[in-house]
Motif scaffolding. Structure first.
Motif, PDB file in Angstrom:
ATOM      1  N   ILE A   1       0.837  -1.210   0.000  1.00 36.68           N
ATOM      2  CA  ILE A   1       0.000   0.000   0.000  1.00 36.68           C
ATOM      3  C   ILE A   1       0.865   1.251   0.000  1.00 36.68           C
ATOM      4  N   TRP A   2       1.886   1.274   0.842  1.00 38.82           N
ATOM      5  CA  TRP A   2       2.762   2.448   0.893  1.00 38.82           C
ATOM      6  C   TRP A   2       3.603   2.578  -0.364  1.00 38.82           C
ATOM      7  N   TRP A   3       3.919   1.456  -1.000  1.00 33.82           N
ATOM      8  CA  TRP A   3       4.654   1.524  -2.261  1.00 33.82           C
ATOM      9  C   TRP A   3       3.824   2.205  -3.351  1.00 33.82           C
ATOM     10  N   VAL A   4       2.509   2.085  -3.244  1.00 33.40           N
ATOM     11  CA  VAL A   4       1.620   2.736  -4.217  1.00 33.40           C
ATOM     12  C   VAL A   4       1.392   4.194  -3.837  1.00 33.40           C
ATOM     13  N   VAL A   5       1.145   4.427  -2.568  1.00 32.66           N
ATOM     14  CA  VAL A   5       0.791   5.770  -2.108  1.00 32.66           C
ATOM     15  C   VAL A   5       1.961   6.740  -2.200  1.00 32.66           C
ATOM     16  N   ALA A   6       3.152   6.321  -1.792  1.00 32.48           N
ATOM     17  CA  ALA A   6       4.298   7.236  -1.728  1.00 32.48           C
ATOM     18  C   ALA A   6       4.675   7.839  -3.082  1.00 32.48           C
ATOM     19  N   PRO A   7       4.802   7.050  -4.169  1.00 35.94           N
ATOM     20  CA  PRO A   7       5.116   7.672  -5.460  1.00 35.94           C
ATOM     21  C   PRO A   7       4.026   8.621  -5.951  1.00 35.94           C
TER      22      PRO A   7
ATOM     23  N   VAL B   1      11.586   4.753  -7.075  1.00 39.83           N
ATOM     24  CA  VAL B   1      10.322   5.059  -7.737  1.00 39.83           C
ATOM     25  C   VAL B   1       9.833   6.447  -7.337  1.00 39.83           C
ATOM     26  N   ILE B   2       9.995   6.796  -6.054  1.00 38.84           N
ATOM     27  CA  ILE B   2       9.558   8.107  -5.579  1.00 38.84           C
ATOM     28  C   ILE B   2      10.300   9.219  -6.303  1.00 38.84           C
ATOM     29  N   ALA B   3      11.622   9.074  -6.431  1.00 37.93           N
ATOM     30  CA  ALA B   3      12.413  10.104  -7.108  1.00 37.93           C
ATOM     31  C   ALA B   3      12.025  10.229  -8.573  1.00 37.93           C
ATOM     32  N   THR B   4      11.796   9.106  -9.240  1.00 36.07           N
ATOM     33  CA  THR B   4      11.396   9.139 -10.647  1.00 36.07           C
ATOM     34  C   THR B   4      10.078   9.869 -10.819  1.00 36.07           C
ATOM     35  N   MET B   5       9.092   9.520  -9.995  1.00 35.10           N
ATOM     36  CA  MET B   5       7.771  10.157 -10.128  1.00 35.10           C
ATOM     37  C   MET B   5       7.809  11.622  -9.710  1.00 35.10           C
ATOM     38  N   SER B   6       8.697  11.985  -8.802  1.00 32.85           N
ATOM     39  CA  SER B   6       8.850  13.390  -8.435  1.00 32.85           C
ATOM     40  C   SER B   6       9.393  14.201  -9.607  1.00 32.85           C
ATOM     41  N   ILE B   7      10.374  13.618 -10.318  1.00 31.87           N
ATOM     42  CA  ILE B   7      10.930  14.295 -11.492  1.00 31.87           C
ATOM     43  C   ILE B   7       9.858  14.477 -12.556  1.00 31.87           C
TER      44      ILE B   7
END
Length: 392
Positions: free
Chosen positions: A133-139, A293-299
């Motif tokens: 769940i957190w892997w989905v929510v965080a990005p 994944v978080i960094a990629t989606m932030s970019i």
């Protein structure tokens, strides 16, 4: 026989650490390298140092818990199964690194361990569900926070920071004295120097966070099986990560720093800040952080927000009604001319870039696809092997 298996286990662990260095250096220091704040070699040195500090201090806690939280029986970890898990983690990460895509080591490692646990009927589904769940929510949070910043606040942040990018280096090293001194280059501004220091420090924070969680991905199975003591295992894993940072990580640094989007310093600070904040939060609540994944989606979110800033009708009629010529990202980042920031929706259309000018959609699609494929490789491979191979 046991000694041979142990040697094989250590070599596989080194292989995993090598690929962790290759896949995590890009998200941590890709924005800084893309902005020209540090070189690839400097980024690798910083990654190695702060990763080891994080692994040696907090990382040992994750090593102690990774082998027990996801499984209902610690007995599933033997020297043989540990080698198998590490093999699939390393193989999957290597595939991502070959394609120049920094895959999530946490997702890959958890996937391999989950495959082992499911094959033996020992997976704690409640713990696994909370992690997913957190892997989905965080990005998603990283994407939207960065998008909002890029859409509504980036211009004012850029003016406030006023970081004009100089053509040369920001700092220069004077080796003439007994003790070398560092000073700001004549062509660089003090604000640019502050920006460089800020984005590098955030990268160091991300490297530290990576060490606290990702060292377990390389050594936890062997430590959990009693094959290696904690301190020697951390030393071996840290050394392997350093080798990966100096070698194969050069490709992921290019992907995260320039292929997806050409980041000026202000954008690099935004991306690194959002990503680091989410990673620290996830680590604080005990979730293995997928900051790749978080960094990629932030970019992607920041680039998309900058490219979709609203334009009012009055702004459109002030400029050309036809399609405007391309504007480079670095030109958009330059400021300091003293002109007031126009209200949102009142910018000249020529001052707003298109999505393709801020990030490459083809590269972005390749990154997103591979970041999902790589964990699947480790999960499915581990499950099939431990479920049907007769020697396990």
């Amino acid at each position: 026989m046991v000694e041979l298996l142990l040697l094989v286990g250590v070599l596989v662990s080194v292989f995993v650490g090598y690929n962790i260095g290759g896949s995590t250096t890009g998200p941590a220091f890709g924005p800084a390298v893309g902005a020209g704040a540090v070189s690839k070699s400097t980024a690798a040195a910083l990654m190695t140092t702060f990763f080891f500090v994080g692994a040696w201090t907090i990382g040992r806690r994750v090593v102690d818990t990774l082998g027990s939280d996801l499984v209902t029986s610690a007995g599933v970890f033997t020297l043989e199964t540990s080698i198998g898990v590490l093999f699939f983690i390393g193989l999957a990460l290597f595939v991502g690194n070959v394609f120049g895509v920094p895959a999530s080591t946490s997702m890959t490692a958890v996937g391999a361990i989950a495959g082992l646990a499911v094959a033996n009927g020992a997976l704690d589904w409640e713990v696994m569900g909370g992690i997913v769940i957190w892997w989905v929510v965080a990005p998603v949070l990283g994407f939207w926070v960065s998008l909002i910043i890029g859409r509504y606040f980036y211009t004012r942040l850029d003016r406030l920071l006023a970081m004009d990018e100089s053509d040369g280096t920001v700092f220069e090293l004077d080796r003439e004295g007994t003790i070398p001194t560092v000073s700001v280059h004549d062509d660089a501004s003090s604000r640019e120097a502050i920006g460089v220091v800020s984005v590098v420090l955030i990268g160091c924070l991300m490297a530290f966070s990576s060490g606290t969680s990702n060292i377990a991905n390389a050594i936890a199975p062997l430590v959990g099986a009693g094959a290696l003591e904690m301190n020697p295992a951390i030393a071996v894993g840290g050394l392997a990560v350093g080798i990966g940072s100096f070698t194969i990580a050069r490709r992921t640094l290019e992907t995260m720093g320039s292929d997806i989007t050409d980041l000026p310093l202000t954008a690099a600070i935004v991306v690194a800040s959002v990503s680091a904040a989410l990673v620290v939060f996830l680590s604080f609540i005990g979730i293995p952080a997928s900051f790749v994944v978080i960094a990629t989606m932030s970019i992607v979110g920041l680039g998309w927000g900058r490219a979709t800033r609203p334009i009012s009708v009055s702004a459109a009629v002030r400029g050309e009604t036809d399609e405007t010529p391309p504007v480079s990202v670095h030109a958009l980042a330059a400021d300091g001319d003293g002109e007031p920031v126009p209200p949102i929706g009142e910018e000249d259309p020529a001052d707003i870039p298109t999505p393709g000018e801020l990030f490459d959609p083809a590269t972005t699609a390749r990154v997103v696809i591979m970041q999902n494929v790589v964990p699947l490789i480790s999960t499915i491979g581990a499950y099939l092997t431990f479920r049907f191979a007769p020697f396990f």
